[in-house]
Design a protein around this motif. Structure first.
Motif, PDB file in Angstrom:
ATOM      1  N   GLU A   1      80.963  26.927  35.124  1.00 49.19           N
ATOM      2  CA  GLU A   1      80.159  25.926  35.819  1.00 49.19           C
ATOM      3  C   GLU A   1      78.720  25.966  35.321  1.00 49.19           C
ATOM      4  OE1 GLU A   1      81.232  25.348  40.209  1.00 49.19           O
ATOM      5  OE2 GLU A   1      81.690  27.451  39.834  1.00 49.19           O
ATOM      6  N   SER A   2      78.004  24.859  35.484  1.00 47.03           N
ATOM      7  CA  SER A   2      76.599  24.800  35.088  1.00 47.03           C
ATOM      8  C   SER A   2      75.752  25.597  36.069  1.00 47.03           C
ATOM      9  CB  SER A   2      76.125  23.348  35.025  1.00 47.03           C
ATOM     10  OG  SER A   2      76.330  22.714  36.265  1.00 47.03           O
ATOM     11  N   PRO A   3      74.602  26.141  35.636  1.00 47.19           N
ATOM     12  CA  PRO A   3      73.738  26.934  36.527  1.00 47.19           C
ATOM     13  C   PRO A   3      73.176  26.095  37.671  1.00 47.19           C
ATOM     14  CG  PRO A   3      73.176  27.281  34.211  1.00 47.19           C
ATOM     15  CD  PRO A   3      74.111  26.122  34.252  1.00 47.19           C
ATOM     16  N   ALA A   4      72.786  26.778  38.754  1.00 46.33           N
ATOM     17  CA  ALA A   4      72.268  26.088  39.941  1.00 46.33           C
ATOM     18  C   ALA A   4      70.916  25.437  39.693  1.00 46.33           C
ATOM     19  CB  ALA A   4      72.162  27.073  41.108  1.00 46.33           C
ATOM     20  N   ASP A   5      70.186  25.890  38.663  1.00 47.84           N
ATOM     21  CA  ASP A   5      68.858  25.337  38.407  1.00 47.84           C
ATOM     22  C   ASP A   5      68.870  24.175  37.413  1.00 47.84           C
ATOM     23  OD1 ASP A   5      69.527  26.698  36.121  1.00 47.84           O
ATOM     24  OD2 ASP A   5      67.631  27.775  35.925  1.00 47.84           O
TER      25      ASP A   5
ATOM     26  N   ILE B   1      66.032  22.072  32.998  1.00 46.14           N
ATOM     27  CA  ILE B   1      66.017  23.233  33.889  1.00 46.14           C
ATOM     28  C   ILE B   1      64.905  23.048  34.903  1.00 46.14           C
ATOM     29  CG2 ILE B   1      65.736  25.736  34.012  1.00 46.14           C
ATOM     30  CD1 ILE B   1      66.776  25.843  31.118  1.00 46.14           C
ATOM     31  N   THR B   2      65.246  23.121  36.176  1.00 42.96           N
ATOM     32  CA  THR B   2      64.277  22.941  37.249  1.00 42.96           C
ATOM     33  C   THR B   2      63.692  24.293  37.686  1.00 42.96           C
ATOM     34  OG1 THR B   2      65.962  23.102  38.962  1.00 42.96           O
ATOM     35  CG2 THR B   2      65.527  20.915  38.053  1.00 42.96           C
TER      36      THR B   2
ATOM     37  N   LYS C   1      75.003  25.210  45.461  1.00 39.80           N
ATOM     38  CA  LYS C   1      75.736  24.205  44.673  1.00 39.80           C
ATOM     39  C   LYS C   1      76.629  23.402  45.613  1.00 39.80           C
ATOM     40  CE  LYS C   1      76.801  24.975  40.514  1.00 39.80           C
ATOM     41  NZ  LYS C   1      77.424  25.418  39.256  1.00 39.80           N
ATOM     42  N   ARG C   2      76.597  22.086  45.429  1.00 38.41           N
ATOM     43  CA  ARG C   2      77.263  21.212  46.391  1.00 38.41           C
ATOM     44  C   ARG C   2      77.799  19.954  45.725  1.00 38.41           C
ATOM     45  NH1 ARG C   2      72.594  20.601  50.378  1.00 38.41           N
ATOM     46  NH2 ARG C   2      72.197  22.694  49.594  1.00 38.41           N
TER      47      ARG C   2
END
Length: 352
Positions: free
Chosen positions: A66-70, A86-87, A96-97
């Protein structure tokens, strides 16, 4: 993204140009996902950027992480290109939602609720992503997902090499070279065993990865019939009666065994080729994949037809006159040999 008849989740993205009334596919970047959220960032000097966030990326078909949460994915609708950005966060990042509500404001984007993809719990929190179209381009860039790999793709590749390559050409060897020494039998056995191992692995992946009743569809129903026929062949071979010695009559058991073993194999291969063709359509494969498969299928059919025609003595003789082919000695069955010996004995007695 979203759910399709092929890979699920899918990773393709499209843009609809109202002026041309036409859909155009965009280059792939974001990981495949369903139930993601999208919203338009505040514009700067008419420059538009659209943010893609969240979604369900993980299920029984998915292989990649999965992609990172940021990370968010940003679309430039003018150049029709995606970039990964990237945030940053003052504290923690949002859980993650999927299916979250996302709405633009004059200085960024609001995010509310959704379903937590780790716990499946409903969320009621609110988050704010500050930024605009310019700051989005200035954010640190991440990497796009270069190749979307899932178990369904591996299933297709295993079935192609198992049934479409090894088992097809193993059948070809047995059909047209069984009178050429003993090497053919070794090759036939290697091809058939390799093909069955690959196709069995593909069969298991096909069942595990599909998230609904697979066998209600023609592809799944034909697939299980093909696998049952294929798996029966090694056991059939173990019960093979010995071939009769030179001049002996072929026993009835041997003739019955040959009838079943040969024709079960041919029916299984024919159904497998049909089923691979159905699978190419169901997977919504790229046009190039369709073209390569059907060109290969036509080549297989033409090769089999050509060698089948060569088994006809008249055709073989005519082809030998055109092509540099050796004159073929057609195999004579034990019954024919015995009949020829009997005729020779009668001829000798008549001369006496």
């Amino acid at each position: 993204g979203g759910e399709t008849g092929g890979p699920c989740p899918s990773g393709d993205s499209w843009i609809f140009r109202n002026s041309e009334q036409e859909w155009t596919r965009l280059p792939d970047c974001a990981s495949p996902r369903t139930y993601s959220s999208m919203a338009l960032l505040p514009e700067v000097n008419g420059q538009k950027r659209i943010v893609l966030y969240g979604g369900i990326e993980k299920n029984r078909q998915v292989i990649q992480a999965e992609s990172p949460a940021d990370t968010v994915v940003v679309l430039d609708p003018d150049s029709m290109t995606w970039t990964t950005r990237i945030t940053t966060a003052s504290g923690s990042f949002p859980a993650k939602r999927a299916s979250a509500a996302m709405a633009p404001s004059s200085s960024g984007l609001y995010l509310f609720g959704g379903i937590n993809t780790e716990t499946n719990a409903l969320q009621n929190d609110i988050w704010f992503l500050a930024g605009n179209s310019t700051s989005a381009d200035q954010a640190a860039a991440g990497e796009c997902v270069p190749i979307f790999t899932n178990f369904l793709l591996v299933h297709g590749l295993l079935m192609f090499f198992g049934w479409g390559v090894f088992l097809v050409w193993g059948t070809f060897i047995a059909r047209y070279f069984s009178s050429s020494g003993t090497t053919w039998f070794l090759l036939h056995r290697i091809f058939q065993v390799s093909g069955l191992v690959l196709s069995f692995l593909g069969f298991v992946l096909g069942i595990v990865s599909v998230q609904f009743d697979h066998f209600k569809f023609a592809h799944g129903a034909i697939g299980i019939i093909v696998m049952l026929l294929g798996i029966s062949q090694p056991f059939n071979a173990l019960a093979r009666p010995h071939r009769p010695s030179e001049g002996e009559k072929t026993p009835l058991k041997r003739r019955i065994w040959e009838l079943f073993h040969h024709n079960i194999g041919r029916v299984a291969v024919a159904l497998a080729l049909i089923n691979i063709s159905l699978g190419v359509f169901l997977a919504l494969a790229h046009m190039a994949v369709w073209a390569l498969w059907f060109v290969y299928l036509i080549v297989v059919i033409l090769v089999f037809v050509f060698f089948e025609l060569l088994k006809i003595p008249v055709v073989h003789e005519k082809m030998a006159a055109i092509l540099p082919m050796k004159t073929k000695e057609y195999p004579v069955s034990n019954e024919q040999k015995m009949e020829n010996v009997a005729k020779a004995d009668e001829s000798q007695q008549g001369e006496k």
